[in-house]
Structures are given as C-alpha cells and as structure tokens.
Design a protein around this motif. Structure first.
Motif: not given
Length: 301
Positions: A95-100, A109-118
């Motif tokens: 959760s913290g990594a996603l906020a950053s 949006d959430v879909a675009a966030l979900s597609a990002l590289d982590l």
C-alpha cells in the motif's frame, strides 16, 4: 403494497438508530423504499434519526505519501477482507509503495495504476501474488494525487482507517495538521456550500419543509408561506454549516468557525481529501451458526 420484512426493518434501524417500530412504520409509509423511509424518519425524529455515515464497512488501510517540501502528495485506499490482513507487513508495504508511485507516476485511474511496473512486474501481478500469499482478496479502491497550491499536511487515524490530506495556503505552523485532525473528527462533505451537490440541498429543503408543516399541524398553529420559507432556509443553512469545512466550529475552539480561524491567520484551504476505509462498501457478514450447520450437513452425507 410491498412486503416489509424483518430484514428491511433491521437494515433501516442499523442505518438510522431509530426505534424498531418507527422503522417499520416509515418503511410501510414509504412502500418499502429505503431512501424515502430514511427521509420520513428524519422528518419525524429529526437528528435522532441520523447515524454517522462513516461506519467502517470493510477492512483495509489509507496509505499516504507527501514529498519532503510539502508540494506533492498522494493518498490511496486499499481494501482487504479482515483487520488481521490490514495489519500485515506485506500488505502495508504494498500500500505504501503504491502511494509513492501515484505521486511519482500520476496514473489516470486505478486501471492505469494497476498496469504500472513495480519492481519488475506490474502492480496487478504483484497484487495477485499478494492475494495468493495472504489468502484473501486485496483491491485498490481509490486514490487522489495533489500538486499543492500551498503546503500539504496530513493526518492518519485509527490504525490507518481514516486519512486526511489538506492543501493549506498561508497560516501558522501546525495549522495544517490541526485542520487535518479537525476534518478526521468532523467529517465535512465539502469545503463550502458550492461543493455540496444540488440534490443533497434539495433533499434537505424537502425534509425541512415537511418537518415544518408537521410541527405546525401538531401545534395547531397555521404557518404562513413567508415564515415557512424562512424556517426552511434556516434549516438548510444549518445543515450546510454542518456539512462544510468552512462552516463547522473548529474542534479546538468551538467559539470559532474554521472560516473565522483561517481569516484570523490570513490563510485559506485550497482543497482537502478525506478517506474512511470501507465507507459505502458492504462488509461480508459471516453467519457462524449457518456455517457450522452446513459443515455438519456436509459431513453426514
């Protein structure tokens, strides 16, 4: 006429805290329409029929990131099924990594966030792996990203169940944190009246009109259109003060509104965001007795 079930009465009572029989009467009058029944209870019982809408209905956390200079921030709600998982270190780290990441990458949006590289894989694949590891669903519900006009301040409350981010322009040191704590406690719906939806105002006006008419009928004293209009408008303005940040009494000094506090300190609030984990979501309700009965039944076959 729609059948009024015990379940409907129970649901209305949980929403409003009104007496059981009053709930049944309201549902009968509203022909089973839950929203209309809530309005009827407010007309009859006033604020006694209003229960805090902030009751947590699902588990999870609000994760926050604010840059060191206070000029960029992001806030995210991540849901899970149990409070046990909400405290899990892997869940919190995700959760913290996603906020950053939201602050840095600015996904739409959430879909675009979900597609990002982590860390070499997509956020969505990381989420799926976390679901497999934790044994329950994990979902990304909502987020906001703010490029501040002033300085960002934040407040996290109740084990990260409530999160607030405030963009404060001007003001004294510590005021942003004080305002964030006020918002967490008082839960305004908008900055000022212009941010309150027209249908909300219309509903309040209708409730005030019906209540004024009912009060007049009970007293036996007729009410003139002019007095009715003034009474209704007064009721609506009172509600707007309760719903808006600027109109609320400041929690640290209730003799002063937030608007008066800001003016006294040559400050203004550019924006604020309040997240309450699970607000508006339906929490799974386990029926332990039913589960045991089902298990016994299955074992006997």
């Amino acid at each position: 006429m729609a059948e009024i079930t015990a379940g409907m009465v129970k649901e209305l009572r949980e929403k409003t805290d009104a007496p059981m029989m009053e709930c049944k009467k309201a549902l009968t009058e509203a022909a089973g329409d839950m929203s209309k029944a809530e309005e009827i209870l407010r007309v009859k019982l006033g604020n006694k029929a209003t229960k805090a809408a902030s009751r947590v209905a699902a588990e999870g956390v609000v994760a926050m990131f604010i840059a060191a200079d206070g000029k960029l921030g992001a806030m995210l709600e991540v849901n899970c099924e149990t409070d046990f998982v909400a405290k899990n270190t892997d869940f919190l780290a995700f959760s913290g990594a996603l906020a950053s990441m939201i602050a840095d990458k600015n996904p739409a949006d959430v879909a675009a966030l979900s597609a990002l590289d982590l860390k070499g894989t997509s956020v969505e694949e990381t989420r799926k792996a976390l679901v497999g590891k934790l044994g329950e669903n994990v979902s990304l519900r909502r987020f906001t990203r703010v490029a501040a006009k002033g300085q960002l301040a934040n407040y996290i409350h109740g084990g990260a169940k409530i999160g607030v981010m405030v963009d404060l322009v001007g003001g004294a040191d510590g005021m942003g944190k004080d305002l964030a704590m006020h918002i967490a406690a008082s839960k305004p719906k908008a900055l000022d009246a212009s941010g309150v939806a027209a249908d909300v105002i219309e509903t309040e006006r209708r409730i005030a009109t019906e209540k004024a008419a009912e009060d007049a009928a009970k007293s036996g004293k007729p009410i003139t259109p002019d007095i009715l209009s003034k009474r209704v408008e007064g009721s609506v303005q009172k509600v707007l003060k309760e719903l808006t940040l600027l109109g609320q009494p400041f929690v640290k000094n209730d003799k002063q509104t937030v608007e008066q506090l800001l003016k006294a300190n040559n400050a203004s609030v550019a924006s604020f965001t309040l997240y309450i984990v699970g607000e508006g979501l339906e929490k799974k309700k386990d029926d332990f007795a039913a589960e045991v009965a089902a298990a016994v039944s299955a074992a006997s076959k």
